[in-house]
Design a protein around this motif. Sequence first.
Motif, short mmCIF file in Angstrom:
data_model
loop_
_atom_site.label_atom_id
_atom_site.label_comp_id
_atom_site.label_asym_id
_atom_site.label_seq_id
_atom_site.Cartn_x
_atom_site.Cartn_y
_atom_site.Cartn_z
N GLU A 98 0.84 -1.19 0.00
CA GLU A 98 0.00 0.00 0.00
C GLU A 98 0.87 1.25 0.00
N LYS A 99 0.51 2.20 -0.82
CA LYS A 99 1.15 3.52 -0.80
C LYS A 99 0.30 4.40 0.08
N PRO A 100 0.81 4.86 1.24
CA PRO A 100 0.00 5.70 2.13
C PRO A 100 -0.44 6.98 1.41
N THR A 101 -1.69 7.34 1.60
CA THR A 101 -2.24 8.51 0.93
C THR A 101 -2.17 9.77 1.78
N SER A 102 -1.79 9.62 3.05
CA SER A 102 -1.71 10.78 3.94
C SER A 102 -0.76 10.46 5.09
N PRO A 103 -0.28 11.52 5.75
CA PRO A 103 0.57 11.29 6.94
C PRO A 103 -0.19 10.50 8.02
N LYS A 104 -1.49 10.68 8.10
CA LYS A 104 -2.30 9.94 9.08
C LYS A 104 -2.24 8.44 8.80
N ARG A 105 -2.25 8.06 7.52
CA ARG A 105 -2.17 6.65 7.15
C ARG A 105 -0.78 6.09 7.45
N GLU A 106 0.26 6.90 7.27
CA GLU A 106 1.62 6.46 7.62
C GLU A 106 1.72 6.15 9.11
N VAL A 107 1.18 7.03 9.95
CA VAL A 107 1.20 6.83 11.40
C VAL A 107 0.33 5.62 11.77
N GLY A 108 -0.80 5.47 11.10
CA GLY A 108 -1.69 4.33 11.36
C GLY A 108 -1.00 3.00 11.09
N PHE A 164 2.27 2.47 11.04
CA PHE A 164 3.33 2.32 12.05
C PHE A 164 2.74 1.77 13.35
N ASN A 165 1.63 2.34 13.80
CA ASN A 165 0.99 1.87 15.03
C ASN A 165 0.51 0.43 14.88
N TYR A 166 0.02 0.07 13.71
CA TYR A 166 -0.46 -1.29 13.49
C TYR A 166 0.68 -2.31 13.58
N ILE A 167 1.81 -2.02 12.94
CA ILE A 167 2.89 -3.01 12.96
C ILE A 167 3.59 -3.07 14.31
N MET A 168 3.42 -2.05 15.13
CA MET A 168 4.03 -2.03 16.46
C MET A 168 3.04 -2.46 17.54
N LYS A 169 1.96 -3.12 17.15
CA LYS A 169 0.91 -3.51 18.10
C LYS A 169 1.42 -4.49 19.15
N ASP A 170 0.69 -4.57 20.26
CA ASP A 170 1.10 -5.40 21.40
C ASP A 170 0.31 -6.69 21.54
N ASN A 171 -0.78 -6.87 20.80
CA ASN A 171 -1.68 -7.98 21.08
C ASN A 171 -1.22 -9.33 20.54
N VAL A 172 -0.17 -9.39 19.78
CA VAL A 172 0.39 -10.66 19.31
C VAL A 172 1.89 -10.65 19.54
N GLU A 173 2.49 -11.80 19.43
CA GLU A 173 3.94 -11.89 19.57
C GLU A 173 4.57 -11.29 18.31
N ASN A 174 5.32 -10.26 18.46
CA ASN A 174 6.02 -9.68 17.33
C ASN A 174 7.39 -9.21 17.79
N SER A 175 8.26 -9.03 16.84
CA SER A 175 9.59 -8.56 17.18
C SER A 175 10.16 -7.76 16.03
N ILE A 176 10.86 -6.72 16.39
CA ILE A 176 11.53 -5.89 15.39
C ILE A 176 12.76 -6.66 14.92
N ASP A 177 12.91 -6.73 13.61
CA ASP A 177 14.07 -7.40 13.03
C ASP A 177 15.19 -6.35 12.94
N TRP A 178 15.95 -6.24 14.03
CA TRP A 178 17.00 -5.20 14.10
C TRP A 178 18.11 -5.47 13.08
N ASN A 179 18.34 -6.72 12.69
CA ASN A 179 19.39 -7.02 11.74
C ASN A 179 19.05 -6.56 10.32
N ASN A 180 17.77 -6.45 10.00
CA ASN A 180 17.36 -6.03 8.66
C ASN A 180 16.78 -4.63 8.61
N THR A 181 16.52 -4.03 9.76
CA THR A 181 15.99 -2.67 9.80
C THR A 181 17.12 -1.69 9.51
#
Length: 152
Positions: free
Chosen positions: A121-131, A133-150
């Motif tokens: 998806e190409k974000p259409t607004s700064p609000k969508r970019e922040v949305g 970001f917040n979605y991929i950083m959610k807490d309700n499932v096990e997730n982890s930042i891939d620091w080696n590829n970021t």
Amino acid sequence: MSRKLKLHTKKWLSNFKINNPINITLTEKQKVNGIDLDRIRSEQNFRHFKNLLNSKVFGNGYKRFNKQLKMLVVREYSQNLRHHIHCIIEQPIRYNYLEFNFLIHKLWSKTLFGYWNIHIEKPTSPKREVGWFNYIMKDNVENSIDWNNTVL
């Protein structure tokens, strides 16, 4: 990771701006030739994709001068869902959205665990970019930042 640490990490990461961002979800095959996907193989698989993408975009400059696309990579896995990767990747100026979309599909399919189901998806607004970001950083499932590829 404690909730407090996650919040501080999220706040710290929000200070980094990825120019011309593309929001992507890459799904992965769960098993290939009898080999189960795990976090290490997933990280290696994405690294291969990142190397292919940066080599295509920057040519020799990727290896010679360490030129690479900015990206935030979050690996998500849970009991009932496929292993998948959420990321924000910088779209190079020289590619339009459709060309870059095609390139991502083509290169992801060249990886061992790359699965055909991709959401871009190409974000259409700064609000969508922040949305996103917040979605991929959610807490309700096990997730982890891939620091080696970021790359920020």
